[in-house]
Design a protein around this motif. Structure first.
Motif, PDB file in Angstrom:
ATOM      1  N   GLU A   1       0.834  -1.199   0.000  1.00  0.00           N
ATOM      2  CA  GLU A   1       0.000   0.000   0.000  1.00  0.00           C
ATOM      3  C   GLU A   1       0.872   1.254   0.000  1.00  0.00           C
ATOM      4  OE1 GLU A   1      -0.882  -2.763   1.860  1.00  0.00           O
ATOM      5  OE2 GLU A   1      -2.439  -3.226   0.379  1.00  0.00           O
ATOM      6  N   GLY A   2       2.092   1.151   0.535  1.00  0.00           N
ATOM      7  CA  GLY A   2       3.075   2.227   0.433  1.00  0.00           C
ATOM      8  C   GLY A   2       4.421   1.593   0.190  1.00  0.00           C
ATOM      9  N   SER A   3       5.199   2.113  -0.748  1.00  0.00           N
ATOM     10  CA  SER A   3       6.486   1.499  -1.051  1.00  0.00           C
ATOM     11  C   SER A   3       7.465   2.588  -1.435  1.00  0.00           C
ATOM     12  CB  SER A   3       6.321   0.510  -2.209  1.00  0.00           C
ATOM     13  OG  SER A   3       7.574  -0.005  -2.590  1.00  0.00           O
ATOM     14  N   CYS A   4       8.636   2.556  -0.819  1.00  0.00           N
ATOM     15  CA  CYS A   4       9.616   3.598  -1.117  1.00  0.00           C
ATOM     16  C   CYS A   4      11.021   3.020  -1.003  1.00  0.00           C
ATOM     17  CB  CYS A   4       9.437   4.750  -0.125  1.00  0.00           C
ATOM     18  SG  CYS A   4      10.677   6.050  -0.290  1.00  0.00           S
ATOM     19  N   LEU A   5      11.804   3.155  -2.051  1.00  0.00           N
ATOM     20  CA  LEU A   5      13.226   2.823  -1.954  1.00  0.00           C
ATOM     21  C   LEU A   5      13.952   4.120  -1.628  1.00  0.00           C
ATOM     22  CD1 LEU A   5      15.471   0.582  -2.479  1.00  0.00           C
ATOM     23  CD2 LEU A   5      15.834   1.749  -4.636  1.00  0.00           C
ATOM     24  N   VAL A   6      14.492   4.187  -0.433  1.00  0.00           N
ATOM     25  CA  VAL A   6      15.176   5.400  -0.019  1.00  0.00           C
ATOM     26  C   VAL A   6      16.682   5.198  -0.146  1.00  0.00           C
ATOM     27  CG1 VAL A   6      15.203   4.700   2.409  1.00  0.00           C
ATOM     28  CG2 VAL A   6      15.403   7.106   1.840  1.00  0.00           C
ATOM     29  N   SER A   7      17.371   6.206  -0.674  1.00  0.00           N
ATOM     30  CA  SER A   7      18.835   6.145  -0.740  1.00  0.00           C
ATOM     31  C   SER A   7      19.448   7.314   0.008  1.00  0.00           C
ATOM     32  CB  SER A   7      19.307   6.236  -2.204  1.00  0.00           C
ATOM     33  OG  SER A   7      18.659   5.300  -3.010  1.00  0.00           O
ATOM     34  N   PHE A   8      20.379   6.989   0.879  1.00  0.00           N
ATOM     35  CA  PHE A   8      21.259   7.984   1.498  1.00  0.00           C
ATOM     36  C   PHE A   8      22.631   7.602   0.931  1.00  0.00           C
ATOM     37  CE2 PHE A   8      19.403   9.864   5.671  1.00  0.00           C
ATOM     38  CZ  PHE A   8      18.100   9.772   5.241  1.00  0.00           C
ATOM     39  N   GLY A   9      23.021   8.205  -0.187  1.00  0.00           N
ATOM     40  CA  GLY A   9      24.244   7.783  -0.854  1.00  0.00           C
ATOM     41  C   GLY A   9      24.127   6.318  -1.239  1.00  0.00           C
ATOM     42  N   LYS A  10      25.136   5.504  -0.879  1.00  0.00           N
ATOM     43  CA  LYS A  10      25.112   4.101  -1.255  1.00  0.00           C
ATOM     44  C   LYS A  10      24.198   3.254  -0.355  1.00  0.00           C
ATOM     45  CE  LYS A  10      29.562   3.078  -1.626  1.00  0.00           C
ATOM     46  NZ  LYS A  10      30.740   2.271  -1.979  1.00  0.00           N
ATOM     47  N   THR A  11      23.736   3.824   0.729  1.00  0.00           N
ATOM     48  CA  THR A  11      22.788   3.094   1.578  1.00  0.00           C
ATOM     49  C   THR A  11      21.410   3.110   0.936  1.00  0.00           C
ATOM     50  OG1 THR A  11      23.955   3.462   3.651  1.00  0.00           O
ATOM     51  CG2 THR A  11      21.572   3.204   3.801  1.00  0.00           C
ATOM     52  N   LYS A  12      20.880   1.928   0.691  1.00  0.00           N
ATOM     53  CA  LYS A  12      19.575   1.822   0.040  1.00  0.00           C
ATOM     54  C   LYS A  12      18.677   0.898   0.859  1.00  0.00           C
ATOM     55  CE  LYS A  12      21.585   2.334  -4.534  1.00  0.00           C
ATOM     56  NZ  LYS A  12      20.971   3.638  -4.899  1.00  0.00           N
TER      57      LYS A  12
ATOM     58  N   PRO B   1      21.553 -10.512   2.870  1.00  0.00           N
ATOM     59  CA  PRO B   1      22.855 -11.090   3.246  1.00  0.00           C
ATOM     60  C   PRO B   1      24.059 -10.357   2.625  1.00  0.00           C
ATOM     61  CG  PRO B   1      21.330 -12.836   2.662  1.00  0.00           C
ATOM     62  CD  PRO B   1      20.624 -11.546   2.374  1.00  0.00           C
ATOM     63  N   ARG B   2      23.921  -9.949   1.367  1.00  0.00           N
ATOM     64  CA  ARG B   2      25.095  -9.292   0.786  1.00  0.00           C
ATOM     65  C   ARG B   2      24.866  -7.798   0.594  1.00  0.00           C
ATOM     66  NH1 ARG B   2      29.945 -10.730  -1.721  1.00  0.00           N
ATOM     67  NH2 ARG B   2      31.277  -9.035  -1.084  1.00  0.00           N
TER      68      ARG B   2
ATOM     69  N   CYS C   1      26.555  -3.098  -4.972  1.00  0.00           N
ATOM     70  CA  CYS C   1      27.960  -2.779  -5.227  1.00  0.00           C
ATOM     71  C   CYS C   1      28.965  -3.656  -4.514  1.00  0.00           C
ATOM     72  CB  CYS C   1      28.227  -1.318  -4.902  1.00  0.00           C
ATOM     73  SG  CYS C   1      28.064  -0.921  -3.158  1.00  0.00           S
ATOM     74  N   TYR C   2      28.548  -4.440  -3.508  1.00  0.00           N
ATOM     75  CA  TYR C   2      29.545  -5.218  -2.780  1.00  0.00           C
ATOM     76  C   TYR C   2      29.712  -6.640  -3.313  1.00  0.00           C
ATOM     77  CZ  TYR C   2      28.879  -1.446   0.624  1.00  0.00           C
ATOM     78  OH  TYR C   2      28.778  -0.243   1.229  1.00  0.00           O
ATOM     79  N   ALA C   3      28.632  -7.238  -3.794  1.00  0.00           N
ATOM     80  CA  ALA C   3      28.690  -8.638  -4.210  1.00  0.00           C
ATOM     81  C   ALA C   3      29.637  -8.817  -5.397  1.00  0.00           C
ATOM     82  CB  ALA C   3      27.292  -9.130  -4.573  1.00  0.00           C
ATOM     83  N   GLU C   4      30.304  -9.971  -5.444  1.00  0.00           N
ATOM     84  CA  GLU C   4      31.211 -10.239  -6.565  1.00  0.00           C
ATOM     85  C   GLU C   4      30.421 -10.409  -7.864  1.00  0.00           C
ATOM     86  OE1 GLU C   4      31.796 -11.638  -3.472  1.00  0.00           O
ATOM     87  OE2 GLU C   4      33.400 -10.184  -3.155  1.00  0.00           O
ATOM     88  N   GLY C   5      29.170 -10.830  -7.749  1.00  0.00           N
ATOM     89  CA  GLY C   5      28.277 -10.862  -8.911  1.00  0.00           C
ATOM     90  C   GLY C   5      26.901 -10.437  -8.425  1.00  0.00           C
ATOM     91  N   SER C   6      26.234  -9.569  -9.146  1.00  0.00           N
ATOM     92  CA  SER C   6      24.935  -9.070  -8.691  1.00  0.00           C
ATOM     93  C   SER C   6      24.058  -8.828  -9.905  1.00  0.00           C
ATOM     94  CB  SER C   6      25.124  -7.760  -7.919  1.00  0.00           C
ATOM     95  OG  SER C   6      23.863  -7.220  -7.565  1.00  0.00           O
ATOM     96  N   CYS C   7      22.853  -9.343  -9.883  1.00  0.00           N
ATOM     97  CA  CYS C   7      21.951  -9.179 -11.024  1.00  0.00           C
ATOM     98  C   CYS C   7      20.507  -9.108 -10.535  1.00  0.00           C
ATOM     99  CB  CYS C   7      22.127 -10.373 -11.975  1.00  0.00           C
ATOM    100  SG  CYS C   7      20.989 -10.364 -13.368  1.00  0.00           S
ATOM    101  N   LEU C   8      19.824  -8.038 -10.927  1.00  0.00           N
ATOM    102  CA  LEU C   8      18.377  -7.990 -10.677  1.00  0.00           C
ATOM    103  C   LEU C   8      17.709  -8.493 -11.943  1.00  0.00           C
ATOM    104  CD1 LEU C   8      16.063  -6.940  -8.704  1.00  0.00           C
ATOM    105  CD2 LEU C   8      15.896  -5.015 -10.278  1.00  0.00           C
TER     106      LEU C   8
END
Lengths: 256, 256, 256, 256, 256, 256
Positions: E32-43, E74-75, F29-36
């Protein structure tokens, strides 16, 4: 590949032979259906319990359910395996197998006619020499039928709600030879391993083929499918014999 | 109380009679010792596995260890019991019983002579009609002895490191009557329930008496202890018979 | 063995002496019954909570229930023991002990008169020097009585539904000497270890005897039973004194 | 807000008064440091255990570690709370609190001088009336110091590796009044709840402020911080008094 | 400290600069609400689900609830972290963070006007470079607002039950420099680390400051609080811009 | 059945059309291989981590390993699904799927040439609209190749140890129509559901066919196998295009 089906295997079987199959009905005394099935040294105790309710997603639907649980006794194998509980979780392999058994046996039964009740099929492996999941399905079927007969005899269902036989076999290729009903030793050297579940009319219920050690071609696939169909036909005949239905029961079946 | 020991129980036994006892050795093919023990309808599969290491607290001690696990198959009972793993933890009763089995069987073996290895005794109840823990101890003993014989035959131990027989029985009072080897029906109506584990020389290894439904007097306790001793004497004779040791083995024992 | 009962032990006691026993009632302020019991350096906090419902198997029966939980604080012992939660499961020993405490205390109370409510008896070991389970039973009894008095004072029950005192003691043999109320040091060298739970009339509620380090004879058993009975008589007197009931309460008891 | 600090609270305290604080050192006999701390009716048993190893991330670093565990006894509160183990997992609140205690107490100790050993600080809440985490930190400090003295006396460290006192207090606003050391009743009506951990020199170690029931302004924040600093100063003096160090110890400190 | 706020950091920012902030609304299609937030490389992916019921403690209260769950893929980090489920329990850090997110976002919403429904805020960290909890709160707010708009548009609530913006930032000191919105590299060298959650009017919702590596003075605290307030003002403006409310919605807000 | 392959489905596809497929390499950006990977609305993030060790059963063998984990984000589906950790165990379906992904991707790689290292393939479903397991295999392959290129570029392996492409597709019959790459809506009405994994040369790696709602004939099976082969050929071409290998890399491949 097919032409070497007649060569002998280590235990004297030809490639297409099944191991010695037996069904010991009524192995335990409390379960509504109970069968100790043997495929050679592989022995699985299949107990079916009737529970007079269904999982939440079926409540009020009028339809029944069949669910299976599968477990190895710790020393059913050549090296002792720790119990699930000592690790605190069901292992992935068991979980996968019990889902397969449940799906397969649900195909055997008319769940509407079963009514809002659940059959719990407990498959406990007493001794494991390869093919435990196919033995569990094939023997579980016999125990399920006995539970259905029990329901019918006790007047809880008007007919024996059986749709068809269900039996399963493993086939595979080992060093280029096509084999049916692999024992553990063969299975652990198999290049391809395929479990096939079919009904009594030659239709498929489930096919799971895995290139354990590489890939397999379209030709190999067709050969394995033929051999499996042939083996399952034999298993269905053995089940029929073991079930030993009387005329009244056959009629109760016919009406379903 | 004693004078009514001759009255018949529901299954035709007198108060002091044991149920039909049998030991099926070699019931499974991989375990170093395997015995399906039956006390009437109670059937427990006891498999002994040899592991060539010991728990941390014994490493370097030169001494071996025996540990037991106990579990009911889900439909070993008249109503299906969920598996431990479906609740995520071992239930308290099983945990208590397997600790008792382990302690009892350790008393049977000379752990120093066993050397730094562990015997895992898996007791899986196939069918439960009361007295599963005493059956597990009594049948587990037979499987342990077979595992010791295996170790001796394969030259891993110089003698068969057995100290004494170990057997167990439940006794109790039901509506004022003193009974031995209670079946489930009797057990569930017992005022006092006592499990006694003894060795082959009439010494005690473990006594657990519980006033399930009130308390018990000193007189009742003495009566129960006598009956237990008498029953265990019979069980030891039956074990001896089942074990069927040859002269060479008896000599290997004698030297221990 | 008996004749050496007068010899001094390391802490100056004779073989039949109890350690210094105390009951600190009202140790915490929220529990309906609370008692810190000390058997020498062994200290167990017993808190009783009243819950106005019963487990499923008793609903509608009119009868109440008593259940116990037992746990060691991590540094109650000479070496820190990790909390159960850090391993994700209750350890087997705790589970066994809390079942014993629950059974024992249920024998003290008239569960019908208690009505459909549950007494939770939390036994948390603050300091452990042997005999924690017998201290928990003996002190738990005092806390249970206080919870019953609370129920009676607040008019929830018409009488104080007590059937009898319940107390427990450990006895055992250490290097041939018969000892009562073993401290940890003695317990860890015991050849036989026996926990005895009795009521105020000299009847047994529970007997658990274990040959920790071998077996024990019929004579030894009888000696241990006598010593236990003697010790429990003393404990009952100490409980009575600690409970300090007034006339009105004694009358409320009498009518039960 | 400040001007109402002198008005009386329900228990007779002014807004800035602490409850009665006490430190009972040596409360249990096995722990290297043991302190039962009371903040009024809140009682927390803090036991410190020395373990001669460190977690993997510190091995070989020469540096020590302090870790804390926090748990409520089931009936420490007005309604019984189930044990973590009965749910199979540590609850979130306990996990958060024990991480806070660990961080706070690590600030008190020179971990390099401690050497490669771990102090386990077990904080078990015997009775909870608000402020259990701040009591645990303040009392845990006392137990940690006793463990450090033990290490120094036994020659395992050359100095008493203490950097500073550490104490904690909760402050908050309840219906517009600024209060220190909130009891449970006050805490459950607080609009803002702040836990402040400081050292003996008036520096902050940790600040956690939460608008439980809305938000708080910059002015309110400043008032709470002042009140907390004032209260912590008192707590540090009480700790010092309780620790009662002799000249030799003070010198051992001085050299650190 | 303040005067060095203009010096460049490794990534070219001044001490008071935020990283590049973005809010990708509608990132997934079912929530119902969805947001990908980025603070630089933090997502962090924040998905809000509406459930038409509340936890037991609110049933019948007429009031709604907001709860959050937080997890690292995990990664998402430079070294792979095992999933919680592979250890069988939620780790302490995640548990603490999700409690913080829940408390913070509850402050944003008028729970009475929300009515008896729960907003589940799932914060899954896709990539972690420091500040994941503050990003989760700031982006979670945007997703919560979208869920509230959905409820209002579908007529389930009469107004958009928003009380205020909520945003969060981390501030800290690294080698004597005061920094806002620390990346992982900075955070791991921070002497003090402070997370501040504020509303759109400059009031505090939560303050958590930790002397990671020692203590911090009153002056440092005041500097960090100022910097945080300044940064949060910027974040609120960015949220407002991302939310892009039309006149009708603003009116629906105004009435709340 | 085949002749209706050209009829349009709800989303405008013919029976044999795939959904829109995309591979977004380097998604994190960290994984050695990453694909969406996207199969229409189904989006799975596949991250590959290299670990420089292998599971115990491969230590010292010189051979590497590939293992996969699969998880649904809670709101990847139209109704929120609780996290595994909130139930304390991995669900059976996830366990089964991750075993399939692992087996499939191991067939793509020359594990001997990989050397003693493990590739962890984390497949996290961001959005689920049917076919998540086949998307995970197909996209996981791309991420695995990128991890292998990384190993080759950094000199850890002398060649890019790839054996063949691996791709997967679901096929099935819905109301008598044969369909490829089923979306959730189609899948939930399927009579038969089959997942096929093949390599780049038209060989099978895994076949899993299930009669969800009854059984399927030999003819249906053959039709499904043909359609799957055709679809996988397309997927392999799309993978090749996405991987965009340069001449040097192709040569590094050739030598393997």
């Amino acid at each position: 590949m097919k032409n070497n089906l007649l060569e002998k295997r280590e235990d004297g079987r030809s490639g297409s032979d099944l191991r010695e199959i037996s069904f010991e009905r009524g192995y335990t005394c409390y379960a509504e259906g109970s069968c100790l099935v043997s495929f050679g040294k592989t022995k699985v105790l299949c107990n079916v319990s009737v529970e007079e309710k269904v999982p939440p997603f079926l409540r009020g639907s009028g339809s029944g359910w069949i669910t299976a649980e599968y477990s190895l006794l710790p020393r059913s194998t050549s090296t002792r395996v720790p119990r699930d509980i000592s690790k605190g979780r069901l292992n992935g392999r068991s979980s996968e197998i019990q889902r397969l058994i449940g799906r397969s046996l649900r195909a055997a039964v008319d769940l509407e006619q079963l009514g809002e009740r659940t059959l719990w099929v407990d498959c406990d492996v007493i001794q494991a020499d390869g093919g435990t999941r196919t033995a569990a399905i094939t023997g579980g079927f016999v125990a399920v039928v006995d539970a259905l007969r029990y329901l019918w005899r006790s007047g809880k269902v008007g007919v024996i709600p059986l749709r068809s036989h269900v039996a399963a076999v493993s086939v595979g290729t080992v060093k280029g030879r096509l084999l049916s009903d692999l024992c553990y030793q063969e299975d652990s050297h198999a290049d391809v391993d395929m479990n096939v579940v079919m009904d009594g009319n030659g239709n498929y219920i489930e096919i799971q083929g895995t290139g354990e050690n590489g890939v397999f071609s379209k030709g190999e696939l067709q050969d394995m499918l033929s051999l499996a169909a042939n083996s399952i036909e034999k298993l269905v005949a053995l089940q029929e014999n073991a079930l030993d239905m009387d005329g009244e029961e056959l009629e109760a079946l016919a009406s379903s």
